[in-house]
Write a protein that holds these residues in place. Structure first.
Motif, short mmCIF file in Angstrom:
data_model
loop_
_atom_site.label_atom_id
_atom_site.label_comp_id
_atom_site.label_asym_id
_atom_site.label_seq_id
_atom_site.Cartn_x
_atom_site.Cartn_y
_atom_site.Cartn_z
N GLY A 352 32.78 48.86 29.06
CA GLY A 352 32.79 47.61 29.54
C GLY A 352 33.98 45.97 29.56
N LEU A 353 34.35 46.21 28.71
CA LEU A 353 36.20 45.40 28.48
C LEU A 353 36.60 45.52 29.15
CD1 LEU A 353 37.53 43.83 26.25
CD2 LEU A 353 38.83 45.20 25.09
N ALA A 354 37.11 46.84 29.66
CA ALA A 354 38.11 47.30 30.39
C ALA A 354 37.50 46.91 31.71
CB ALA A 354 38.08 49.55 30.93
N PHE A 355 36.26 47.38 32.03
CA PHE A 355 35.52 46.23 33.86
C PHE A 355 36.31 44.74 33.40
CE2 PHE A 355 32.47 44.67 36.61
CZ PHE A 355 33.09 45.94 37.28
N LEU A 356 36.49 44.18 32.68
CA LEU A 356 36.38 42.68 32.50
C LEU A 356 37.06 42.47 32.68
CD1 LEU A 356 33.61 41.27 29.88
CD2 LEU A 356 33.82 41.42 32.49
N LEU A 357 38.34 43.04 31.95
CA LEU A 357 39.52 42.93 32.02
C LEU A 357 40.25 43.04 33.36
CD1 LEU A 357 40.66 44.94 28.93
CD2 LEU A 357 40.81 42.33 29.50
N TYR A 358 39.91 44.77 33.96
CA TYR A 358 40.26 44.68 35.65
C TYR A 358 39.88 43.63 36.89
CZ TYR A 358 39.53 47.00 40.74
OH TYR A 358 39.94 46.84 41.37
N LYS A 359 39.18 42.98 36.56
CA LYS A 359 38.28 41.98 37.36
C LYS A 359 38.42 40.54 36.92
CE LYS A 359 34.90 43.98 40.23
NZ LYS A 359 35.22 43.89 40.89
N LEU A 360 39.31 40.36 35.75
CA LEU A 360 39.57 39.35 35.27
C LEU A 360 40.84 39.31 35.19
CD1 LEU A 360 36.75 37.74 32.97
CD2 LEU A 360 36.76 37.54 35.42
N VAL A 361 42.03 39.85 35.09
CA VAL A 361 43.12 40.03 34.54
C VAL A 361 43.69 41.17 35.51
CG1 VAL A 361 45.07 40.59 33.31
CG2 VAL A 361 42.85 39.80 33.00
N GLU A 362 43.71 42.05 35.62
CA GLU A 362 45.01 43.48 36.87
C GLU A 362 44.67 43.04 37.58
OE1 GLU A 362 44.58 47.62 37.01
OE2 GLU A 362 43.50 47.33 35.45
N HIS A 363 43.31 42.64 38.42
CA HIS A 363 42.87 43.12 39.89
C HIS A 363 43.73 41.23 40.88
CE1 HIS A 363 41.74 43.16 43.88
NE2 HIS A 363 40.65 43.22 44.15
N PRO A 364 42.97 40.54 40.16
CA PRO A 364 43.95 39.29 40.62
C PRO A 364 45.32 38.70 40.01
CG PRO A 364 41.68 38.61 39.44
CD PRO A 364 42.00 39.83 38.78
N MET A 365 45.88 38.95 38.96
CA MET A 365 47.12 39.93 38.85
C MET A 365 48.50 40.32 40.24
SD MET A 365 47.83 37.07 37.06
CE MET A 365 49.26 37.04 37.01
N HIS A 366 46.96 41.55 40.45
CA HIS A 366 48.08 42.25 41.35
C HIS A 366 48.22 41.86 43.01
CE1 HIS A 366 47.94 45.96 43.86
NE2 HIS A 366 49.05 46.07 43.59
#
Length: 372
Positions: A352-366
């Motif tokens: 769950g944490l990983a999914f949030l980090l992907y949606k909120l940090v990883e994907h937007p920053m990419h």
């Protein structure tokens, strides 16, 4: 060639990350009985999830860049910016959080070096962690985000890959010389630097073959070779019948894991695989089976392919990098300390944490940093 979205390869990323998770948090630990002990040792070998990642990297870099590669400043800048945009922002954030907790909460046991180092040495350790360079030093390879040593291997590949692809473009036979040449270069670096005792910089042959790009280059080269084949097959709109490649790949991987089980005695893998034959199987033989599996997942319509292409596995695969970064370290330790040591709860929570980090940090920053 139009870039095809190979959904099953996104799903397999989640499988690889979960294999590494269950290697570190062995659900069969301290089992009794013949079957229980055997399953415990099988899970110990699931570090091979990292090998899956390395072969996949070689495949994807080959598919994405072989046709467009140019050794020009503009192309190189765009290429490296895109590679860094993909992995660095989230890594930087989580590394900074880890270093903060190591400095302020010593009772958590993060980065034990921090407690014994002087301030200049702590500065050096911070720099090595934030720059990916710590993976070249056996003394520091597990500092910070401990599993992040593999990102040093990945970044080394990203730096060298354009030259490898350019060479193949002009003479395809060179691909068979790359792995031996890179291994020889690594052995030379170890011969030069190991006696100097520079915090384990290329500190031993065992370190070389377990934790550096030079020692593990065969995995990437096999991925590149597969990428060239897949590119050709996609252009021809090829589709294979049956499930022979998928089955062959799964069987080959399972067989390789079983051989590793019987070759290596249980250990904590601080020094990686020790037996030279085990290293050869993990670094050279196993990747062949992984390449077979990938070929089957791309071209064969099987139940495994359909499962890996499902919406759930697609979402888990996209967040697998974040999961890989958080499954060990500060969040896992906080769960152990304040909530539970249950592997099931940890697995669900960290996903769950990983999914949030992907949606909120990883994907937007990419999206923000990548050069389109």
């Amino acid at each position: 060639m139009k870039k095809a979205y190979l959904g099953a390869l996104t799903g397999i990323r989640a499988v690889a990350a979960y294999m590494v998770f269950f290697h570190h948090f062995n659900p069969c630990k301290n089992s009794t009985g013949t079957i229980g002990l055997f399953l415990e040792r099988v899970c110990e070998q699931w570090h091979v999830g990292v090998t899956i990642f390395f072969v996949l990297s070689g495949l994807l870099i080959s598919l994405r860049y072989f046709d467009s590669i140019e050794l020009t400043r503009n192309w190189a800048g765009r290429y490296m910016r895109n590679r860094l945009a993909r992995i660095y922002p989230l890594y930087f954030l989580l590394s900074a959080v880890t270093i903060f907790f190591a400095a302020t909460c010593p009772d958590l046991g993060l980065m034990p070096e921090w407690q014994t180092f002087s301030n200049p040495e702590r500065g050096m350790l911070t720099f090595l962690n934030l720059s990916f360079l710590r993976g070249f030093f056996s003394s520091f390879k597990f500092s910070g985000i401990s599993q992040g040593w593999s990102l040093t291997v990945e970044e080394s590949f990203y730096l060298i890959a354009p030259f490898l692809l350019i060479g193949i473009k002009y003479r395809k036979q060179l691909i068979w010389l790359y792995a031996p040449a890179l291994i020889m270069a690594g052995l030379l670096l170890t011969k030069i630097f190991a006696p100097l005792n520079l915090f384990g910089f290329f500190g031993s042959d065992t370190f070389l073959f377990n934790y550096t790009f030079f020692g593990r280059s065969t995995e990437f080269i096999i991925g590149i070779a597969l990428g060239l084949l897949v590119k050709k097959e996609l252009l021809a709109n090829h589709h294979a019948d049956g499930f022979k490649w998928t089955l062959a790949g799964v069987t080959w991987i399972a067989g390789s894991i079983l051989v590793l089980v019987f070759l290596d005695s249980p250990n904590d893998f601080d020094n990686g695989l020790i037996n030279p034959l085990s290293i050869a199987i993990n670094n050279a033989l196993l990747p062949v089976g992984i390449a077979m599996l990938f070929y089957g997942l791309i071209f064969e319509r099987t139940l495994i392919q359909k499962m890996l292409e499902s919406r759930l596995m697609d979402a888990l695969g996209k967040s697998s990098y974040a999961f890989y970064l958080v499954h060990l370290g500060i969040f896992s330790l906080l769960l152990d300390k304040y909530l539970t040591e249950s592997i099931v709860v940890k697995f669900v929570f960290l996903n769950g944490l990983a999914f949030l980090l992907y949606k909120l940090v990883e994907h937007p920053m990419h999206k923000k940093l990548a050069w389109r």
